[in-house]
Design a protein around this motif. Structure first.
Motif, PDB file in Angstrom:
ATOM      1  N   VAL A  42      -0.099 -10.782   3.096  1.00 33.44           N
ATOM      2  CA  VAL A  42       0.708  -9.797   3.809  1.00 33.44           C
ATOM      3  C   VAL A  42       0.307  -8.404   3.320  1.00 33.44           C
ATOM      4  O   VAL A  42       0.300  -8.140   2.123  1.00 33.44           O
ATOM      5  CB  VAL A  42       2.204 -10.038   3.573  1.00 33.44           C
ATOM      6  N   VAL A  43      -0.044  -7.528   4.250  1.00 27.98           N
ATOM      7  CA  VAL A  43      -0.423  -6.152   3.929  1.00 27.98           C
ATOM      8  C   VAL A  43       0.626  -5.231   4.535  1.00 27.98           C
ATOM      9  O   VAL A  43       0.927  -5.322   5.737  1.00 27.98           O
ATOM     10  CB  VAL A  43      -1.825  -5.809   4.480  1.00 27.98           C
ATOM     11  N   LEU A  44       1.175  -4.333   3.715  1.00 26.01           N
ATOM     12  CA  LEU A  44       2.261  -3.456   4.151  1.00 26.01           C
ATOM     13  C   LEU A  44       1.915  -2.000   3.853  1.00 26.01           C
ATOM     14  O   LEU A  44       1.431  -1.675   2.766  1.00 26.01           O
ATOM     15  CB  LEU A  44       3.568  -3.824   3.443  1.00 26.01           C
ATOM     16  N   ASP A  45       2.184  -1.141   4.826  1.00 19.91           N
ATOM     17  CA  ASP A  45       2.028   0.306   4.662  1.00 19.91           C
ATOM     18  C   ASP A  45       3.413   0.880   4.364  1.00 19.91           C
ATOM     19  O   ASP A  45       4.234   1.069   5.270  1.00 19.91           O
ATOM     20  CB  ASP A  45       1.441   0.907   5.938  1.00 19.91           C
ATOM     21  N   LEU A  46       3.692   1.146   3.096  1.00 19.72           N
ATOM     22  CA  LEU A  46       5.036   1.579   2.697  1.00 19.72           C
ATOM     23  C   LEU A  46       5.377   2.954   3.248  1.00 19.72           C
ATOM     24  O   LEU A  46       6.532   3.224   3.597  1.00 19.72           O
ATOM     25  CB  LEU A  46       5.137   1.581   1.169  1.00 19.72           C
ATOM     26  N   THR A  47       4.382   3.840   3.323  1.00 15.46           N
ATOM     27  CA  THR A  47       4.640   5.180   3.865  1.00 15.46           C
ATOM     28  C   THR A  47       5.103   5.082   5.313  1.00 15.46           C
ATOM     29  O   THR A  47       6.084   5.728   5.719  1.00 15.46           O
ATOM     30  CB  THR A  47       3.379   6.048   3.770  1.00 15.46           C
ATOM     31  N   ALA A  48       4.407   4.269   6.129  1.00 17.06           N
ATOM     32  CA  ALA A  48       4.799   4.100   7.526  1.00 17.06           C
ATOM     33  C   ALA A  48       6.157   3.419   7.641  1.00 17.06           C
ATOM     34  O   ALA A  48       6.955   3.752   8.518  1.00 17.06           O
ATOM     35  CB  ALA A  48       3.739   3.293   8.270  1.00 17.06           C
ATOM     36  N   ALA A  49       6.433   2.457   6.745  1.00 18.58           N
ATOM     37  CA  ALA A  49       7.722   1.770   6.781  1.00 18.58           C
ATOM     38  C   ALA A  49       8.870   2.748   6.512  1.00 18.58           C
ATOM     39  O   ALA A  49       9.930   2.679   7.157  1.00 18.58           O
ATOM     40  CB  ALA A  49       7.739   0.638   5.760  1.00 18.58           C
ATOM     41  N   VAL A  50       8.661   3.671   5.569  1.00 19.39           N
ATOM     42  CA  VAL A  50       9.689   4.679   5.274  1.00 19.39           C
ATOM     43  C   VAL A  50       9.896   5.597   6.468  1.00 19.39           C
ATOM     44  O   VAL A  50      11.030   5.923   6.847  1.00 19.39           O
ATOM     45  CB  VAL A  50       9.289   5.486   4.017  1.00 19.39           C
ATOM     46  N   GLU A  51       8.778   6.014   7.094  1.00 17.90           N
ATOM     47  CA  GLU A  51       8.880   6.909   8.251  1.00 17.90           C
ATOM     48  C   GLU A  51       9.606   6.243   9.406  1.00 17.90           C
ATOM     49  O   GLU A  51      10.289   6.919  10.191  1.00 17.90           O
ATOM     50  CB  GLU A  51       7.481   7.349   8.690  1.00 17.90           C
ATOM     51  N   LEU A  52       9.483   4.939   9.546  1.00 16.21           N
ATOM     52  CA  LEU A  52      10.166   4.218  10.615  1.00 16.21           C
ATOM     53  C   LEU A  52      11.610   3.859  10.257  1.00 16.21           C
ATOM     54  O   LEU A  52      12.330   3.289  11.081  1.00 16.21           O
ATOM     55  CB  LEU A  52       9.404   2.937  10.952  1.00 16.21           C
ATOM     56  N   GLY A  53      12.014   4.163   9.045  1.00 15.86           N
ATOM     57  CA  GLY A  53      13.386   3.877   8.636  1.00 15.86           C
ATOM     58  C   GLY A  53      13.639   2.424   8.294  1.00 15.86           C
ATOM     59  O   GLY A  53      14.764   1.925   8.444  1.00 15.86           O
ATOM     60  N   LEU A  54      12.612   1.724   7.818  1.00  9.93           N
ATOM     61  CA  LEU A  54      12.735   0.293   7.551  1.00  9.93           C
ATOM     62  C   LEU A  54      12.875  -0.039   6.075  1.00  9.93           C
ATOM     63  O   LEU A  54      12.693  -1.193   5.682  1.00  9.93           O
ATOM     64  CB  LEU A  54      11.510  -0.440   8.119  1.00  9.93           C
ATOM     65  N   CYS A  91       0.850  -1.199   0.000  1.00  9.96           N
ATOM     66  CA  CYS A  91       0.000   0.000   0.000  1.00  9.96           C
ATOM     67  C   CYS A  91       0.881   1.243   0.000  1.00  9.96           C
ATOM     68  O   CYS A  91       1.707   1.419   0.904  1.00  9.96           O
ATOM     69  CB  CYS A  91      -0.922   0.004   1.209  1.00  9.96           C
ATOM     70  N   ALA A  92       0.681   2.114  -0.995  1.00 10.69           N
ATOM     71  CA  ALA A  92       1.515   3.307  -1.121  1.00 10.69           C
ATOM     72  C   ALA A  92       1.202   4.343  -0.065  1.00 10.69           C
ATOM     73  O   ALA A  92       2.043   5.195   0.244  1.00 10.69           O
ATOM     74  CB  ALA A  92       1.338   3.918  -2.513  1.00 10.69           C
ATOM     75  N   SER A  93      -0.006   4.301   0.506  1.00 10.29           N
ATOM     76  CA  SER A  93      -0.400   5.310   1.489  1.00 10.29           C
ATOM     77  C   SER A  93      -1.022   4.628   2.699  1.00 10.29           C
ATOM     78  O   SER A  93      -1.527   3.497   2.617  1.00 10.29           O
ATOM     79  CB  SER A  93      -1.405   6.287   0.885  1.00 10.29           C
ATOM     80  N   THR A  94      -0.991   5.346   3.822  1.00  5.85           N
ATOM     81  CA  THR A  94      -1.612   4.829   5.042  1.00  5.85           C
ATOM     82  C   THR A  94      -3.114   4.688   4.872  1.00  5.85           C
ATOM     83  O   THR A  94      -3.735   3.751   5.401  1.00  5.85           O
ATOM     84  CB  THR A  94      -1.282   5.756   6.223  1.00  5.85           C
ATOM     85  N   GLY A  95      -3.730   5.597   4.128  1.00 10.73           N
ATOM     86  CA  GLY A  95      -5.164   5.508   3.876  1.00 10.73           C
ATOM     87  C   GLY A  95      -5.535   4.234   3.145  1.00 10.73           C
ATOM     88  O   GLY A  95      -6.528   3.575   3.487  1.00 10.73           O
ATOM     89  N   ARG A  96      -4.750   3.883   2.133  1.00  6.82           N
ATOM     90  CA  ARG A  96      -5.020   2.639   1.405  1.00  6.82           C
ATOM     91  C   ARG A  96      -4.840   1.432   2.330  1.00  6.82           C
ATOM     92  O   ARG A  96      -5.628   0.469   2.289  1.00  6.82           O
ATOM     93  CB  ARG A  96      -4.061   2.531   0.216  1.00  6.82           C
ATOM     94  N   ALA A  97      -3.819   1.479   3.190  1.00  3.49           N
ATOM     95  CA  ALA A  97      -3.587   0.378   4.113  1.00  3.49           C
ATOM     96  C   ALA A  97      -4.763   0.218   5.078  1.00  3.49           C
ATOM     97  O   ALA A  97      -5.179  -0.898   5.392  1.00  3.49           O
ATOM     98  CB  ALA A  97      -2.297   0.609   4.894  1.00  3.49           C
ATOM     99  N   SER A 134      -0.523  -0.049  12.715  1.00  2.22           N
ATOM    100  CA  SER A 134       0.719  -0.767  12.493  1.00  2.22           C
ATOM    101  C   SER A 134       1.163  -0.506  11.054  1.00  2.22           C
ATOM    102  O   SER A 134       0.432   0.093  10.264  1.00  2.22           O
ATOM    103  CB  SER A 134       0.536  -2.256  12.756  1.00  2.22           C
ATOM    104  N   PHE A 135       2.360  -0.937  10.728  1.00  4.92           N
ATOM    105  CA  PHE A 135       2.846  -0.761   9.360  1.00  4.92           C
ATOM    106  C   PHE A 135       2.789  -2.056   8.565  1.00  4.92           C
ATOM    107  O   PHE A 135       3.071  -2.064   7.368  1.00  4.92           O
ATOM    108  CB  PHE A 135       4.290  -0.226   9.371  1.00  4.92           C
ATOM    109  N   ALA A 136       2.428  -3.168   9.225  1.00  3.49           N
ATOM    110  CA  ALA A 136       2.392  -4.451   8.528  1.00  3.49           C
ATOM    111  C   ALA A 136       1.479  -5.404   9.279  1.00  3.49           C
ATOM    112  O   ALA A 136       1.302  -5.306  10.496  1.00  3.49           O
ATOM    113  CB  ALA A 136       3.803  -5.045   8.421  1.00  3.49           C
TER     114      ALA A 136
END
Length: 570
Positions: free
Chosen positions: A60-72, A35-41, A49-51
């Motif tokens: 598996v569902v992933l929030d890429l925006t949150a993952a970037v913000e967390l430095g992952l 998911c490119a955005s938290t809204g889509r996630a 959560s981010f995943a």
């Protein structure tokens, strides 16, 4: 999708096979939903959560925006392999997730509302330890990235210290320092993770007991923040969790007193005892309120009515009659019964030339020609029409609320009704208490959900049998029906009261019994034989069956269903 998330999505998609291989060459899971955005996630069910691993469809569902913000961004393999671990290792499916929650709840008396947090932490602990030690993934690096400011969160400090001990990391790698008591608890938690790595359900209660004192110190806001650091399964209202009503958990023992965890703990003689202050082990089945709480902690958005219907449907299932099976008749051969003349104009292939030649060497069509006459084997009769069921369940103040605790009246009613529906009968269910406190299905129906919604309702008022309902049901001719009333000695209002028109209840009951044509049963919990004799005198023609314990209602309902509806016994 920003350039950064687009690039991250492409990179993580390429790393997906490597994440799967962390659990074996033959691991197969749906491709991840990036998911490119938290809204889509959030629209995909990912909240806080981010995943997550969505157990309902194994995605598996992933929030890429949150993952970037967390430095992952550089830990795609670790993040995705961790989520796959929720499918491969713990909890694997909804049924195991429910059992894990139930076990954790027993370790958190009074704090059961936090069971989802602790269950997630425990599952993450097992998965991360397997990936770090056995698969060589940098799970420690993930938590270092996520470290950030934690504030005064003793549970998180205890949890991070557990990882430091599991992975032999220098003190302070993941924590800002802990006291001696927390260090001792973390040591026990690390031992629980190792000892019960292959029997994770057995260790869940002990881990929860270690978390108890830290949860007691936290405010609700801090617990919610902690949940945002973990992963949670996604569910849909239609998902099924079989076996949840059964309480098959054994007794809990604190890890400090568990010889498998603590080498200095004394050996237990026989069954381990419950830890001091711990809720005792449950009976053979959970109560409906606990069943509902577990479903909601799993993420189900269900009404009390839907939860109760699920509970009693599952409890009734072992007592139901088998689904009817219609045997396929063996193919029959035509039965020759003699000869008859064959005339011109009939199909030529029907001529029996041998018989015609034997009858006369000179074959003259229409005069000497004959044809074989075949008989028809009579087929067996059709399936008998099942007897409909008209059931009246007492819901007065002396009865339990079926949505809070087990109601054997409701369970017996469910066994009778679902068995009848299973073989094609129609059911009318009536819940009754005081005057005008009546809940009835829309006549005789084939909808088990509608029947269960009535049976699982509750009034808790006075006692007055619904004579108008009984009277109106049989005011017109209908199919053969059996009437069942489940109550206690309050059933005497059926015979001693009168309806709003002044007609005596005894007359209404007698007329209904005659019109139903299939008999009537009064299933009653009575305290004495004297009371039984008095009710039998009030109810001529009715089969009055007495029980002395509410649980006996279920045995009678199962036996009655087998006698009435089990076609395999015919």
């Amino acid at each position: 999708m920003s350039f950064r998330t687009a690039e991250l999505a492409q990179r993580w998609q390429q790393q997906w096979p490597e994440a799967l291989r962390a659990w074996g060459r033959f691991t197969r899971v749906h491709p991840p939903l990036l998911c490119a955005s938290t809204g889509r996630a959030r629209r995909e069910g990912l909240h806080g959560s981010f995943a997550m691993f969505r157990l309902s469809d194994r995605t598996v569902v992933l929030d890429l925006t949150a993952a970037v913000e967390l430095g992952l961004a550089e830990h795609g393999v670790e993040v995705m392999a961790h989520e796959v671990g929720h499918h491969v290792l713990c909890p694997a499916d909804l049924a195991d997730s429910a059992r894990l929650l139930a076990r954790v709840r027993r370790g958190l008396p009074g704090l059961e509302r936090h069971a989802a947090v602790v269950a997630n932490l425990y599952a993450d602990l097992l998965i991360n330890d397997r990936l770090q030690r056995s698969r060589g993934l940098d799970m420690a690096g993930v938590y270092q990235r996520m470290r950030g400011p934690k504030g005064d969160n003793p549970l998180w400090a205890f949890y991070m210290r557990t990882y430091e001990l599991l992975w032999a990391l220098p003190r302070g790698t993941l924590t800002d320092g802990v006291d001696e008591d927390t260090d001792a608890d973390a040591s026990l938690a690390a031992r629980v993770a190792r000892v019960y790595a292959h029997d994770w359900l057995a260790g869940a209660g002990g881990f929860a007991m270690l978390c108890y004192r830290y949860l007691a110190e936290l405010a609700e806001r801090d617990v919610t923040r902690l949940l945002a650091r973990t992963c949670e399964p996604g569910v849909h209202a239609g998902d099924d969790v079989p076996g949840l009503s059964a309480d098959d958990d054994g007794p809990l023992v604190h890890p400090l007193h568990d010889p498998s965890v603590n080498d200095f703990a004394p050996e237990q003689d026989g069954e381990p005892e419950e830890a001091e202050g711990q809720a005792p082990a449950g009976g053979q089945h959970r109560e409906p309120f606990e069943y509902g709480q577990i479903l909601r902690q799993l993420g189900f958005d269900l009404s009390d009515e839907d939860i109760s219907a699920r509970y009693y449907r599952e409890r009734a299932a072992p007592h139901l009659v088998p689904f009817p099976v219609r045997p396929r008749p063996a193919p029959s051969e035509p039965l020759p019964e003699g000869l008859e003349p064959w005339d011109v104009g009939e199909p030529l292939e029907q001529v029996d030339w041998l018989a015609s030649t034997l009858r006369s060497p000179l074959v003259v069509p229409g005069l000497t020609t004959v044809q074989r006459h075949f008989g028809v084997t009579e087929s067996g009769g059709g399936d008998p029409e099942p007897v409909d069921l008209d059931i009246y369940v007492d819901s007065s103040g002396s009865m339990p609320n079926p949505r809070k605790q087990v109601s054997y009246l409701t369970l017996a009613g469910a066994v009778l009704a679902l068995s009848a529906l299973r073989v094609g009968a129609r059911v009318q269910a009536t819940l009754w208490s005081g005057t005008r406190q009546v809940l009835v299905t829309d006549g005789f129906v084939r909808d088990e959900t509608a029947v269960l919604r009535v049976l699982t309702g509750f009034f808790g008022g006075a006692t007055a049998f619904p004579l108008p309902t009984l009277r109106d049901t049989y005011a017109r001719p209908r199919r053969t029906t059996h009437i069942v009333v489940i109550s206690d000695d309050g059933v005497d209002t059926m015979f001693q009261h009168a309806d709003e028109q002044g007609r005596p209840g005894s007359d209404i009951a007698a007329a209904a019994l005659a019109a139903a044509g299939g008999g009537g049963t009064l299933l009653l919990n009575l305290w004495s034989e004297h009371r039984l004799a008095a009710l039998e005198a009030m109810a001529p023609g009715w089969d009055v069956h007495r029980v002395t314990d509410w649980a006996q209602l279920v045995d009678f309902a199962a036996a009655f269903s087998r006698r009435t509806y089990d076609r395999s016994r015919a």
